[in-house]
Design a protein around this motif. Sequence first.
Motif, short mmCIF file in Angstrom:
data_model
loop_
_atom_site.label_atom_id
_atom_site.label_comp_id
_atom_site.label_asym_id
_atom_site.label_seq_id
_atom_site.Cartn_x
_atom_site.Cartn_y
_atom_site.Cartn_z
N LYS A 13 0.83 -1.20 0.00
CA LYS A 13 0.00 0.00 0.00
C LYS A 13 0.87 1.26 0.00
O LYS A 13 0.60 2.20 -0.75
CB LYS A 13 -0.93 -0.04 1.22
CG LYS A 13 -1.78 1.18 1.39
CD LYS A 13 -2.80 1.03 2.50
CE LYS A 13 -2.19 0.77 3.84
NZ LYS A 13 -3.22 0.76 4.92
N GLU A 14 1.91 1.24 0.81
CA GLU A 14 2.82 2.39 0.90
C GLU A 14 3.44 2.70 -0.46
O GLU A 14 3.53 3.86 -0.87
CB GLU A 14 3.90 2.06 1.92
CG GLU A 14 5.01 3.05 2.02
CD GLU A 14 6.09 2.56 2.98
OE1 GLU A 14 7.25 2.50 2.54
OE2 GLU A 14 5.78 2.24 4.13
N LYS A 15 3.88 1.67 -1.18
CA LYS A 15 4.49 1.87 -2.50
C LYS A 15 3.48 2.37 -3.52
O LYS A 15 3.79 3.19 -4.38
CB LYS A 15 5.15 0.57 -3.01
CG LYS A 15 6.32 0.13 -2.16
CD LYS A 15 7.43 1.14 -2.22
CE LYS A 15 8.63 0.70 -1.42
NZ LYS A 15 9.64 1.73 -1.34
N PHE A 16 2.25 1.88 -3.43
CA PHE A 16 1.20 2.35 -4.34
C PHE A 16 0.95 3.84 -4.14
O PHE A 16 0.89 4.60 -5.10
CB PHE A 16 -0.09 1.55 -4.14
CG PHE A 16 -1.22 2.10 -4.95
CD1 PHE A 16 -1.26 1.93 -6.31
CD2 PHE A 16 -2.24 2.83 -4.34
CE1 PHE A 16 -2.30 2.47 -7.08
CE2 PHE A 16 -3.28 3.36 -5.08
CZ PHE A 16 -3.31 3.18 -6.46
N TYR A 17 0.83 4.26 -2.89
CA TYR A 17 0.59 5.68 -2.62
C TYR A 17 1.78 6.53 -3.04
O TYR A 17 1.60 7.65 -3.53
CB TYR A 17 0.24 5.92 -1.15
CG TYR A 17 -1.21 5.62 -0.86
CD1 TYR A 17 -2.21 6.48 -1.30
CD2 TYR A 17 -1.58 4.49 -0.15
CE1 TYR A 17 -3.54 6.22 -1.05
CE2 TYR A 17 -2.91 4.22 0.12
CZ TYR A 17 -3.88 5.09 -0.33
OH TYR A 17 -5.20 4.82 -0.09
N GLU A 18 3.00 6.02 -2.89
CA GLU A 18 4.18 6.75 -3.37
C GLU A 18 4.11 6.92 -4.89
O GLU A 18 4.38 8.00 -5.41
CB GLU A 18 5.46 6.01 -2.98
CG GLU A 18 5.80 6.10 -1.53
CD GLU A 18 6.99 5.23 -1.14
OE1 GLU A 18 7.67 4.68 -2.04
OE2 GLU A 18 7.24 5.09 0.07
N TRP A 19 3.75 5.83 -5.59
CA TRP A 19 3.64 5.89 -7.05
C TRP A 19 2.56 6.89 -7.44
O TRP A 19 2.74 7.71 -8.33
CB TRP A 19 3.30 4.50 -7.61
CG TRP A 19 3.04 4.52 -9.08
CD1 TRP A 19 3.96 4.45 -10.09
CD2 TRP A 19 1.76 4.64 -9.71
NE1 TRP A 19 3.33 4.51 -11.31
CE2 TRP A 19 1.98 4.64 -11.10
CE3 TRP A 19 0.47 4.75 -9.24
CZ2 TRP A 19 0.93 4.73 -12.01
CZ3 TRP A 19 -0.58 4.85 -10.16
CH2 TRP A 19 -0.33 4.84 -11.53
N LEU A 20 1.42 6.83 -6.75
CA LEU A 20 0.31 7.72 -7.05
C LEU A 20 0.71 9.18 -6.86
O LEU A 20 0.41 10.04 -7.71
CB LEU A 20 -0.87 7.36 -6.14
CG LEU A 20 -2.24 7.87 -6.50
CD1 LEU A 20 -2.65 7.39 -7.89
CD2 LEU A 20 -3.24 7.40 -5.47
N GLU A 21 1.40 9.50 -5.78
CA GLU A 21 1.86 10.86 -5.53
C GLU A 21 2.87 11.31 -6.58
O GLU A 21 2.86 12.47 -7.00
CB GLU A 21 2.44 10.96 -4.12
CG GLU A 21 1.37 10.85 -3.06
CD GLU A 21 1.92 10.71 -1.64
OE1 GLU A 21 3.15 10.76 -1.46
OE2 GLU A 21 1.10 10.54 -0.73
N GLU A 57 1.05 12.32 -9.63
CA GLU A 57 0.44 13.63 -9.44
C GLU A 57 1.47 14.75 -9.61
O GLU A 57 1.21 15.76 -10.26
CB GLU A 57 -0.18 13.69 -8.04
CG GLU A 57 -0.95 14.94 -7.78
CD GLU A 57 -1.64 14.90 -6.44
OE1 GLU A 57 -2.85 15.11 -6.40
OE2 GLU A 57 -0.96 14.65 -5.43
N ARG A 58 2.66 14.54 -9.05
CA ARG A 58 3.72 15.56 -9.16
C ARG A 58 4.20 15.71 -10.60
O ARG A 58 4.47 16.82 -11.04
CB ARG A 58 4.90 15.20 -8.26
CG ARG A 58 4.68 15.50 -6.80
CD ARG A 58 5.97 15.39 -6.01
NE ARG A 58 6.53 14.06 -6.04
CZ ARG A 58 6.24 13.07 -5.20
NH1 ARG A 58 5.38 13.27 -4.23
NH2 ARG A 58 6.82 11.90 -5.29
#
Length: 66
Positions: free
Chosen positions: A49-57, A60-61
């Motif tokens: 989950k942590e890696k998914f949210y990092e990828w998602l952010e 966005e950037r």
Amino acid sequence: MSERKNEFPEMLTAEDLQNFGFTRSMAYAFLNRENVLVIKIGKRKFIRKEKFYEWLEEQERSGDKN
């Protein structure tokens, strides 16, 4: 979105990604990308989950729509 992070398990499946709005084919394509760190157990693929949210952010950037 941060309050929703706790709603999902630590290891996300393609089905979990569909709950984010990915289509089934998009979820499997995502888990098969070379630049995505997945954990394979048997034939199943998971992303932390942590890696998914990092990828998602990062998406966005960067403004990347892929």
